[in-house]
Write a protein that holds these residues in place. Structure first.
Motif, PDB file in Angstrom:
ATOM      1  N   MET A   1       4.900  10.105  -0.046  1.00  0.00           N
ATOM      2  CA  MET A   1       4.106   8.889  -0.168  1.00  0.00           C
ATOM      3  C   MET A   1       4.914   7.858  -0.948  1.00  0.00           C
ATOM      4  O   MET A   1       5.363   8.121  -2.065  1.00  0.00           O
ATOM      5  CB  MET A   1       2.788   9.181  -0.885  1.00  0.00           C
TER       6      MET A   1
ATOM      7  N   ARG B   1       2.722  -3.528   3.807  1.00  0.00           N
ATOM      8  CA  ARG B   1       1.989  -3.128   5.016  1.00  0.00           C
ATOM      9  C   ARG B   1       2.401  -3.986   6.207  1.00  0.00           C
ATOM     10  O   ARG B   1       2.454  -5.206   6.122  1.00  0.00           O
ATOM     11  CB  ARG B   1       0.486  -3.278   4.768  1.00  0.00           C
TER      12      ARG B   1
ATOM     13  N   GLU C   1       2.229   4.601   1.883  1.00  0.00           N
ATOM     14  CA  GLU C   1       2.342   5.211   3.200  1.00  0.00           C
ATOM     15  C   GLU C   1       3.293   6.397   3.127  1.00  0.00           C
ATOM     16  O   GLU C   1       4.179   6.449   2.270  1.00  0.00           O
ATOM     17  CB  GLU C   1       2.866   4.194   4.225  1.00  0.00           C
ATOM     18  N   ARG C   2       3.088   7.341   4.051  1.00  0.00           N
ATOM     19  CA  ARG C   2       3.974   8.502   4.097  1.00  0.00           C
ATOM     20  C   ARG C   2       5.247   8.133   4.838  1.00  0.00           C
ATOM     21  O   ARG C   2       5.211   7.733   5.990  1.00  0.00           O
ATOM     22  CB  ARG C   2       3.277   9.685   4.779  1.00  0.00           C
ATOM     23  N   ARG C   3       6.366   8.264   4.183  1.00  0.00           N
ATOM     24  CA  ARG C   3       7.675   7.990   4.759  1.00  0.00           C
ATOM     25  C   ARG C   3       8.593   9.177   4.471  1.00  0.00           C
ATOM     26  O   ARG C   3       8.783   9.541   3.309  1.00  0.00           O
ATOM     27  CB  ARG C   3       8.298   6.706   4.169  1.00  0.00           C
TER      28      ARG C   3
ATOM     29  N   ASN D   1       0.855  -1.171   0.000  1.00  0.00           N
ATOM     30  CA  ASN D   1       0.000   0.000   0.000  1.00  0.00           C
ATOM     31  C   ASN D   1       0.898   1.231   0.000  1.00  0.00           C
ATOM     32  O   ASN D   1       2.113   1.122   0.033  1.00  0.00           O
ATOM     33  CB  ASN D   1      -0.988   0.014   1.160  1.00  0.00           C
TER      34      ASN D   1
END
Length: 552
Positions: A492, A497, A486-488, A484
């Motif tokens: 994004m 996950r 995710e903000r890292r 998926n």
């Protein structure tokens, strides 16, 4: 061969069990493909980022005439991230599969994890070398590392070094971040018209790399059983001495799977589950009160001793502490020079003055040594190193303060003598349990079959793990299926996950049903040491978590 103990000698000779479909000649194992897949979430974004490897089918291996060719091939392998029991057996299964298919095939181990790929540091795995490490713990055969492959320059260098070795495939043994790297690398090779295949293997003692098709990550079973032996020993000691409360922090940064499994194996008085703390928006005071109430109820029975299990990453799941850490990270970044000029003993007061009222109140409530840990123990990016915070000490001190107040009010008459422990490295390199030895060997062997059948961008998978090894279902899952967005670090990014403890899942629900009794009674269990030889029901048992998850 190095000087070895009797147990080592016996473990070297142990023959790991395989699924029945893999026990025959590799030419009689066929890859059966299912329908197209899609990512866990953010399907359009993931598909756009992985146009060459997205949507591949799930693969299972069954008995049948293989259409694969078994010409000599060269395969590279890396161990990435933290150690986990069984890594050597993944390499052994991969090596044996290669050699059974064609004795001329070669396996190269890159030294020190992903950095070995970048620096072209490797060794060739030989019969004599492999035989020194079969069924053993640790990653010392080729070592591991945490270098992240993120830039195009790094990918170019990996491709260049792989081509120099004429590699046909690369196997990445690691956790969610490492296998995310593997997925990106597989896509990159495809985009560059390279035929080098990339296969992943699910590793992490934290247990947070799992889903419907990856039923558990390797190393979790052994680590949890190792910690549970120690917890059981301490519980027995507590029952004998009857004077100490043991606060035990357990490895598991982002998820509480280890804490939950150890609780199910040992039945401690209090087990904190980070995911529940966050879901209930519990404050630090709420957590302290939960522990203190168990202490007080047991004291009424004359039992001034007990066991508390604490997940390593708990503080990041307590909303007010999480907010405090975020404030500290921002403040220390913005005012690093000003902070550095403050005299050491006065730094907590300076920090307190910089914080907003709510965060300042939380910070002031913490024991002074914990205040120092929050501002002094920082990573290279200037962030708090949560794993170094002595949560067991923090909670024991705050429980002591709570009990002192209760005693002054006449609500508590017991004695409270806490002791702190942290179990982490004790379990990462233990001799793998029979389950992990078998599971890891099968993962490695399955990795070879995925390579032989032309797959790339897959993770090795074994299902129906609650059954005997002969009944496991071997196959491969597309890595993009587990991803998926995710903000890292402010952007994004596509990532696999993490699987946290599901509060509506069977393991937690069972725990929630029995914990009130455990909180007050002496209902401890003593699992003892991992057994390698003896009755199957003793030696080959799976984790309680897996058994509950797979129960009907």
């Amino acid at each position: 061969m190095k000087s070895i103990t009797a147990l080592q000698k016996a473990r070297y000779a142990y023959l790991p069990k395989l699924p029945s479909a893999l026990m025959q000649d590799v030419k009689n194992v066929v890859a059966v493909k299912g329908s197209a897949t899609e990512s866990f979430a953010d399907q359009q974004a993931i598909k756009q980022l992985f146009p060459h490897t997205y949507g591949q089918p799930i693969v299972s291996f069954e008995s049948g005439a293989s259409s694969a060719t078994f010409n000599p091939i060269k395969v590279g392998v890396i161990l990435s991230g933290g150690q986990a029991p069984g890594g050597h057996n993944v390499i052994a299964g991969l090596y044996d599969g290669l050699k059974k298919a064609n004795p001329q095939s070669q396996l190269f181990g890159f030294l020190g994890g992903p950095s070995g790929l970048l620096e072209a540091k490797y060794l060739e795995v030989t019969d004599s070398l492999m035989d020194e490490y079969r069924n053993t713990g640790g990653f010392d055969m080729i070592q591991s590392g945490r270098t992240k492959l993120e830039s195009s320059e790094q990918f170019d260098l990996v491709l260049e070094n792989a081509q120099k070795l004429s590699l046909d495939a690369l196997v990445v043994i690691g956790g969610d971040d490492s296998n995310t790297n593997g997925a990106v690398l597989a896509e990159y090779f495809k985009a560059k018209n390279s035929s080098i295949q990339v296969i992943g293997c699910p590793k992490t003692i934290d247990g947070d790399l799992k889903n419907q098709f990856i039923e558990t990550s390797f190393g979790f079973d052994t680590a949890a059983k190792t910690y549970s032996e120690l917890i059981g020993n301490i519980a027995r000691d507590a029952m004998s001495a009857r004077k100490y409360w043991h606060f035990i922090k357990l490895m598991g940064r982002s998820a509480s799977h280890i804490a939950l499994e150890c609780a199910l194996q040992t039945r401690p008085n209090v087990t904190l589950i980070s995911e529940e703390v966050e879901a209930k928006q519990m404050t630090l005071a709420d957590v302290v009160q939960e522990i203190a109430h168990s202490v007080m109820k047991r004291a009424e029975k004359g039992w001034n001793f007990g066991i508390v299990l604490i997940p390593e990453g708990l503080v990041e799941f307590i909303p007010e502490i999480k907010a405090l850490i975020a404030k500290l990270n921002d403040m220390m970044s913005e005012k690093a020079d000003e902070f550095g000029a403050i005299e050491l003993e006065k730094q907590p007061e300076w920090v307190h003055a910089q914080l907003d009222a709510k965060s300042a109140e939380v910070y002031a409530s913490l024991p002074r040594d914990i205040q120092f840990q929050l501002i002094l123990d920082r990573d290279p990016h200037g962030n708090v190193q949560v794993s170094l915070i002595e949560t067991e000490k923090l909670l024991s001190k705050m429980v002591a303060s709570y009990l002192e107040k209760a005693k002054a009010e006449g609500k508590y008459k017991g004695k409270f003598a806490p002791l702190g422990h942290f179990f982490g490295y004790e379990g990462r390199c233990a001799f793998p349990s029979n389950f992990d030895a078998d599971y890891c060997y099968s993962l490695g062997y399955t990795s070879f079959l995925l390579i032989a059948n032309g797959m790339t961008g897959y993770i090795s998978s074994l299902r129906e793990l609650q059954r005997p090894a002969s009944e496991w279902v071997a196959g491969g899952i597309p890595l993009t299926m587990m991803m998926n967005m995710e903000r890292r670090h402010g952007e994004m990014k596509p990532v696999i996950r993490k699987a946290l403890v599901e509060l509506n899942g069977k393991p937690f629900q069972y725990f929630a049903h029995v914990r009130e009794k455990w909180a007050v009674e002496n209902d401890f269990a003593y699992p003892g040491a991992i057994q390698y030889y003896g009755p199957t029901e003793v030696c080959d048992q799976t984790s309680i978590t897996l058994g509950l998850e797979k129960s009907k």
